[in-house]
Design a protein around this motif. Structure first.
Motif, mmCIF file in Angstrom:
data_model
loop_
_atom_site.group_PDB
_atom_site.id
_atom_site.type_symbol
_atom_site.label_atom_id
_atom_site.label_comp_id
_atom_site.label_asym_id
_atom_site.label_seq_id
_atom_site.Cartn_x
_atom_site.Cartn_y
_atom_site.Cartn_z
ATOM 1 N N GLN A 16 -10.823 11.858 -2.315
ATOM 2 C CA GLN A 16 -10.888 11.571 -4.044
ATOM 3 C C GLN A 16 -10.420 10.481 -4.789
ATOM 4 O O GLN A 16 -10.577 10.630 -5.854
ATOM 5 C CB GLN A 16 -8.843 11.555 -3.518
ATOM 6 N N ALA A 17 -10.889 9.720 -4.223
ATOM 7 C CA ALA A 17 -10.913 8.659 -4.722
ATOM 8 C C ALA A 17 -12.221 8.091 -5.530
ATOM 9 O O ALA A 17 -12.689 7.475 -6.486
ATOM 10 C CB ALA A 17 -10.955 6.883 -4.138
ATOM 11 N N THR A 18 -13.598 8.963 -4.865
ATOM 12 C CA THR A 18 -14.912 9.151 -5.559
ATOM 13 C C THR A 18 -14.279 9.445 -6.717
ATOM 14 O O THR A 18 -15.356 9.875 -7.381
ATOM 15 C CB THR A 18 -15.820 9.646 -4.388
ATOM 16 N N ALA A 19 -13.741 11.308 -6.358
ATOM 17 C CA ALA A 19 -13.489 12.122 -7.454
ATOM 18 C C ALA A 19 -13.047 10.867 -8.609
ATOM 19 O O ALA A 19 -13.657 11.637 -10.137
ATOM 20 C CB ALA A 19 -12.289 13.115 -7.316
ATOM 21 N N VAL A 20 -11.946 10.315 -8.324
ATOM 22 C CA VAL A 20 -11.459 9.741 -9.560
ATOM 23 C C VAL A 20 -12.090 8.574 -10.092
ATOM 24 O O VAL A 20 -12.496 8.465 -11.625
ATOM 25 C CB VAL A 20 -10.377 8.671 -8.840
ATOM 26 N N THR A 51 -1.906 3.490 5.183
ATOM 27 C CA THR A 51 -3.725 2.827 5.562
ATOM 28 C C THR A 51 -3.789 3.370 3.775
ATOM 29 O O THR A 51 -5.038 3.214 3.331
ATOM 30 C CB THR A 51 -3.758 3.578 6.018
ATOM 31 N N TYR A 52 -2.781 4.449 3.493
ATOM 32 C CA TYR A 52 -3.404 4.980 2.712
ATOM 33 C C TYR A 52 -3.205 4.147 1.254
ATOM 34 O O TYR A 52 -4.247 4.298 0.526
ATOM 35 C CB TYR A 52 -2.079 6.029 2.148
ATOM 36 N N THR A 53 -2.187 3.615 0.924
ATOM 37 C CA THR A 53 -2.322 2.467 -0.022
ATOM 38 C C THR A 53 -3.210 1.376 0.234
ATOM 39 O O THR A 53 -3.579 0.979 -0.682
ATOM 40 C CB THR A 53 -0.782 1.686 -0.273
ATOM 41 N N ALA A 54 -3.929 0.940 1.319
ATOM 42 C CA ALA A 54 -4.529 -0.113 1.357
ATOM 43 C C ALA A 54 -6.016 0.466 0.907
ATOM 44 O O ALA A 54 -6.790 -0.251 0.362
ATOM 45 C CB ALA A 54 -4.447 -0.236 2.618
ATOM 46 N N ASN A 55 -5.776 1.739 1.615
ATOM 47 C CA ASN A 55 -7.825 2.115 1.584
ATOM 48 C C ASN A 55 -8.014 2.933 0.581
ATOM 49 O O ASN A 55 -9.327 2.459 -0.129
ATOM 50 C CB ASN A 55 -8.440 2.118 2.977
ATOM 51 N N LEU A 56 -7.046 3.729 -0.005
ATOM 52 C CA LEU A 56 -8.113 4.220 -0.914
ATOM 53 C C LEU A 56 -8.369 3.295 -2.730
ATOM 54 O O LEU A 56 -9.459 4.129 -2.203
ATOM 55 C CB LEU A 56 -6.469 5.006 -1.664
ATOM 56 N N PRO A 57 -7.554 1.902 -3.062
ATOM 57 C CA PRO A 57 -8.107 1.707 -4.072
ATOM 58 C C PRO A 57 -9.248 1.154 -3.396
ATOM 59 O O PRO A 57 -10.724 0.623 -4.988
ATOM 60 C CB PRO A 57 -7.147 0.698 -4.416
ATOM 61 N N GLU A 58 -9.581 0.487 -2.786
ATOM 62 C CA GLU A 58 -10.570 0.441 -2.016
ATOM 63 C C GLU A 58 -11.935 1.355 -1.691
ATOM 64 O O GLU A 58 -13.211 0.253 -2.140
ATOM 65 C CB GLU A 58 -10.439 -0.660 -1.081
ATOM 66 N N TYR A 59 -11.953 2.392 -1.715
ATOM 67 C CA TYR A 59 -13.002 3.297 -1.992
ATOM 68 C C TYR A 59 -13.294 3.926 -3.087
ATOM 69 O O TYR A 59 -14.252 3.461 -3.927
ATOM 70 C CB TYR A 59 -12.317 4.499 -1.335
ATOM 71 N N PHE A 60 -12.459 3.683 -3.625
ATOM 72 C CA PHE A 60 -12.953 3.453 -5.559
ATOM 73 C C PHE A 60 -13.754 2.306 -6.194
ATOM 74 O O PHE A 60 -14.580 2.588 -6.388
ATOM 75 C CB PHE A 60 -10.821 3.506 -6.069
ATOM 76 N N GLY A 61 -12.971 1.142 -5.530
ATOM 77 C CA GLY A 61 -13.666 -0.044 -5.659
ATOM 78 C C GLY A 61 -15.209 0.353 -5.595
ATOM 79 O O GLY A 61 -16.449 -0.367 -5.978
ATOM 80 N N LYS A 62 -15.563 0.896 -4.423
ATOM 81 C CA LYS A 62 -16.644 1.136 -3.310
ATOM 82 C C LYS A 62 -17.514 1.927 -4.379
ATOM 83 O O LYS A 62 -18.762 1.948 -5.165
ATOM 84 C CB LYS A 62 -16.761 1.461 -2.093
ATOM 85 N N VAL A 63 -16.966 2.642 -5.102
ATOM 86 C CA VAL A 63 -17.897 3.954 -5.773
ATOM 87 C C VAL A 63 -17.909 3.372 -7.411
ATOM 88 O O VAL A 63 -19.176 3.411 -7.774
ATOM 89 C CB VAL A 63 -17.135 5.222 -5.976
ATOM 90 N N PHE A 64 -17.613 2.732 -7.528
ATOM 91 C CA PHE A 64 -17.206 2.543 -8.883
ATOM 92 C C PHE A 64 -18.157 0.830 -9.713
ATOM 93 O O PHE A 64 -18.688 1.547 -10.097
ATOM 94 C CB PHE A 64 -15.545 1.672 -9.316
ATOM 95 N N GLU A 65 -18.346 0.137 -8.194
ATOM 96 C CA GLU A 65 -19.206 -0.760 -8.538
ATOM 97 C C GLU A 65 -20.835 -0.147 -8.263
ATOM 98 O O GLU A 65 -21.710 -0.374 -8.701
ATOM 99 C CB GLU A 65 -19.311 -1.697 -7.142
ATOM 100 N N LYS A 66 -21.029 0.865 -6.865
ATOM 101 C CA LYS A 66 -22.148 1.829 -6.614
ATOM 102 C C LYS A 66 -23.333 1.670 -8.301
ATOM 103 O O LYS A 66 -23.902 2.249 -8.549
ATOM 104 C CB LYS A 66 -22.376 2.148 -5.683
ATOM 105 N N THR A 96 -4.753 2.029 -8.641
ATOM 106 C CA THR A 96 -4.104 1.675 -6.926
ATOM 107 C C THR A 96 -3.135 3.226 -6.261
ATOM 108 O O THR A 96 -3.686 4.275 -7.333
ATOM 109 C CB THR A 96 -2.869 1.223 -7.553
ATOM 110 N N ALA A 97 -2.911 2.793 -5.538
ATOM 111 C CA ALA A 97 -2.493 4.238 -4.251
ATOM 112 C C ALA A 97 -0.958 4.119 -4.237
ATOM 113 O O ALA A 97 -0.062 4.676 -3.124
ATOM 114 C CB ALA A 97 -3.376 4.863 -2.774
ATOM 115 N N ALA A 98 -0.495 3.159 -4.853
ATOM 116 C CA ALA A 98 1.083 3.055 -4.558
ATOM 117 C C ALA A 98 2.063 4.445 -5.328
ATOM 118 O O ALA A 98 1.120 4.991 -6.233
ATOM 119 C CB ALA A 98 1.901 1.633 -5.934
#
Lengths: 293, 390
Positions: free
Chosen positions: B154-158, B179-194, B231-233
């Motif tokens: 999901q985070a990659t898609a966004v 786990t959801y609120t902690a990790n999802l935005p970080e996955y987003f950050g990884k893809v976004f930076e890449k 955010t995954a809030a």
């Protein structure tokens, strides 16, 4: 930015103060920490939602919601706590937990487990600015309403007979009864006031959160309890001081803690509470007649 | 009552009862018990209940046609976890004792893992209703299956969408509480930076926290202003955050994921204009999903609230297919069959487990709130190479 954070802290502290005061008023008279206080907030929140759905204008809806909180508090005393009058502190405490759990389940099954969105009027999400300094309408309203409520309560307790009787009852209930003031009236008034405060706090809470849910009372009552204990259980000025202190510490930590330590925020706040209690075991401003729950 | 007499009566009851059980079990020898340890109360109830409603609809339809694979009548036993992780383990054990051969767990990683720890040694296939943390399956073992598009997918898609829109700088708001609120935005950050973006700030919140003002003031004070907040809030934190953010005069767009695709968030109206979120699918005219929505409305009496209903329904279809492939009601055979599923035709698109670590490959629909309605942007399956490791 520092000024901004101070406004944030005062705004949050004001709401905590209203909540702690609601707990403290009842505690000072009947020695009960009413853990169902949060559910009075939830109820007021749902009342606001219902009033808005029925098309009442916003100010009228707020009025209805706050009155609902007050009436519910009186009903709660009549149904749950009056039969327990004179019971031990533990029994009262357990009764309040029972009322709280019961209401939560009623809200979940009777209304919905899902939070309900409350559409606040658009002017409430606005902000006004002085130079590069922006103040949200929401926090400003919080501050003004808390201040007005505290002043009104103070006037009520100082200037009316029943208010004086309540202050006296907090010191020695039996003597007040010997003076010919009916116990039930004093207790009912204490609950009425706590319900009003819960209703007002609920309005500020909902205005900041834009939704009501069955479990929303839990966090505020916990914070209020902490604030009341820090301030000095049963002491009204103490509850206010405790509320503001808690709000200020929370915002301060949120604003300054580095991201790596931020998850420990609540632990740090509670350690601070323990530290305060070590130095001042009776709280910041101890009650005249100290009682322990 | 004298003790002897009591014993006699007990024996009599046992005899009568035993015979009844025997008769029933011969009458429906091909019965399979599915245990659902799901939240009917508490914070997860708004997610578990819609998903469970979808699953029940699927199982009712399958039972009308003879059950799973046409011959194993499903007996669904539902127990309330009260959104509590320890309680989830308790009811999961009760369901196992009742003979469950398949286990359904709540929409969150933590309770699903606690149930999975009981089902793993017994080899009982366990499916979370809409828990989407990709660490979930590895934390339990080979019996645990996700069903919803995973958080990293999901985070990659966004993120792909945000990059395509020309967004350059993101602020990540996380909460360590799940786990959801902690990790999802970080996955987003990884893809976004890449893909050339930058993470200009991070903030955290506690779930149920009343006040976001300090965090928002920090965002406003950033020298390098973000053009996006990820955010995954979810509720009730997401409404509180966005209400206070907009109230403080900040107009930076906020993106999230599946947990904000709910009637509550939609009900916020103008406040959430422009908020991007994800769903398991989008009901285009003439699609299977549109037909499902109509059928669900007819059977439940109200329209689906989100895509959790259809996801629950698809779990029923997946189980049916798995039992068909397995050719028996043996839990281990069913597990193997689910793990080998490839390009299974679901309602929302093709679902594949083969080659994954039991988090399905399936399409993600990107949605955006506009004027109090969820508008479809696009549906995509992100490239596997882009998806960050859990």
């Amino acid at each position: 930015m520092i000024a901004q954070q101070i406004i944030n802290a005062v705004s949050l502290g004001g709401v905590y103060a209203l909540l702690a005061l609601g707990l403290a008023i009842v505690f000072s008279i009947v020695g009960l920490i009413n853990f169902a206080h949060g559910e009075l907030m939830t109820l007021s929140g749902y009342a606001l939602l219902a009033a808005l759905v029925f098309g009442l204008p916003f100010p009228a809806a707020v009025l209805v919601a706050v009155s609902c909180g007050a009436l519910a508090a009186i009903a709660m005393e009549r149904v749950a706590f009056r039969p327990m009058r004179g019971a031990s502190v533990t029994s009262l405490l357990l009764t309040s937990f029972a009322v709280s759990s019961l209401l939560k389940v009623v809200f979940q099954n009777g209304i919905s487990a899902r939070p309900q969105a409350v559409a606040m009027p658009s002017w409430m999400t606005g902000a006004f600015s002085f130079g590069d300094f922006t103040i949200g309408v929401g926090p400003s309203i919080s501050i003004v309403v808390s201040a007005l409520a505290l002043i009104a309560l103070e006037l009520f307790l100082r200037r009316t007979v029943i208010g004086t009787a309540m202050r006296a009852a907090a010191e020695d209930f039996n003597v007040v009864r010997l003076m010919g003031i009916p116990a039930s009236r004093i207790i009912a008034t204490a609950f009425l006031l706590s319900g009003l405060l819960a209703g007002l706090a609920a309005m500020l809470w909902v205005a900041q959160r834009a939704s009501v849910d069955p479990l929303m009372g839990f966090t505020p009552v916990l914070k209020a309890f902490i604030a009341a204990v820090v301030g000095g259980l049963g002491s009204l000025p103490g509850a206010v001081a405790g509320g503001f202190l808690l709000g200020i510490i929370e915002v301060l930590l949120q604003a300054t803690l580095p991201a790596a330590v931020a998850p420990y925020r609540d632990a740090i706040v509670l350690s601070g509470v323990i530290a305060v209690l070590l130095v001042r075991p009776q709280g910041l401003i101890p009650a005249v007649r100290v009682q322990r729950s | 009552m004298p003790k002897l007499y009591r014993l006699h009566r007990a024996a009599l009851y046992a005899a009568v009862f035993g015979t009844t059980v025997a008769i029933v079990s011969t009458a429906s020898a091909e019965e399979i018990i599915i245990g659902a340890a799901t939240a009917q109360t508490g914070g997860l109830a708004p997610y578990d209940q819609p998903a469970l409603a979808g699953l029940r609809m699927a199982l009712d339809e399958l039972n009308a046609k003879g059950g799973l694979a046409g011959k194993y009548t499903v007996k669904l036993i539902i127990k309330d976890t009260r959104s509590d992780t320890a309680q989830t383990a308790t009811v999961a054990q009760e369901l196992i004792d009742a003979g469950a051969k398949i286990m359904i767990t709540p929409c969150d990683a933590d309770p699903s893992i606690s149930a999975g720890q009981l089902t793993q040694p017994l080899g009982i296939p366990t499916l979370t209703l809409c828990g989407s943390a990709p660490v979930l399956t590895a934390a339990v073992g080979d019996v645990m299956f996700g069903t919803y598009p995973a958080d990293n997918v999901q985070a990659t898609a966004v993120a792909d969408f945000a990059v395509a829109e020309g967004k350059k700088k993101v602020f990540l708001l996380t909460s360590p509480d799940s786990t959801y609120t902690a990790n999802l935005p970080e996955y987003f950050g990884k893809v976004f930076e890449k893909k050339g973006g930058a993470v200009v700030g991070r903030g955290t919140f506690t779930m149920g926290q009343p006040d976001f003002s300090a965090e928002i003031t920090n965002i406003k004070a950033l020298a390098d202003q973000p053009d996006l907040i990820m955010t995954a809030a979810y509720e009730p934190d997401f409404p509180a955050f966005i209400q206070q953010l907009r109230g403080a005069g900040v107009t930076i767009p906020v993106y999230g994921a599946d947990a904000i695709g709910t009637p509550t968030i939609k009900g916020l109206g103008k406040l959430v204009d422009g908020v991007v979120y994800t769903a398991a699918g989008y009901a285009e005219p003439g699609s299977k999903l549109e037909a499902f929505n109509a059928a669900f409305t007819k059977s439940a009496g109200h329209a689906p609230e989100s895509t959790y209903e259809v996801n629950g329904y698809e779990i029923g279809l997946i189980l049916d297919q798995a039992v068909k492939t397995a050719g028996s009601d043996d839990p281990k055979a069913i597990r193997d069959a689910i793990a080998g599923l490839k390009d299974f035709d679901g309602i929302t698109g093709k679902i594949t487990y083969a080659g994954t670590d039991r988090m399905p490959l399936r399409p993600v629909a990107l949605m955006r709130y506009e004027g109090g309605e969820g508008k479809h942007i696009q549906t995509m399956i992100p490239a596997a190479a882009d998806v960050p490791a859990p």
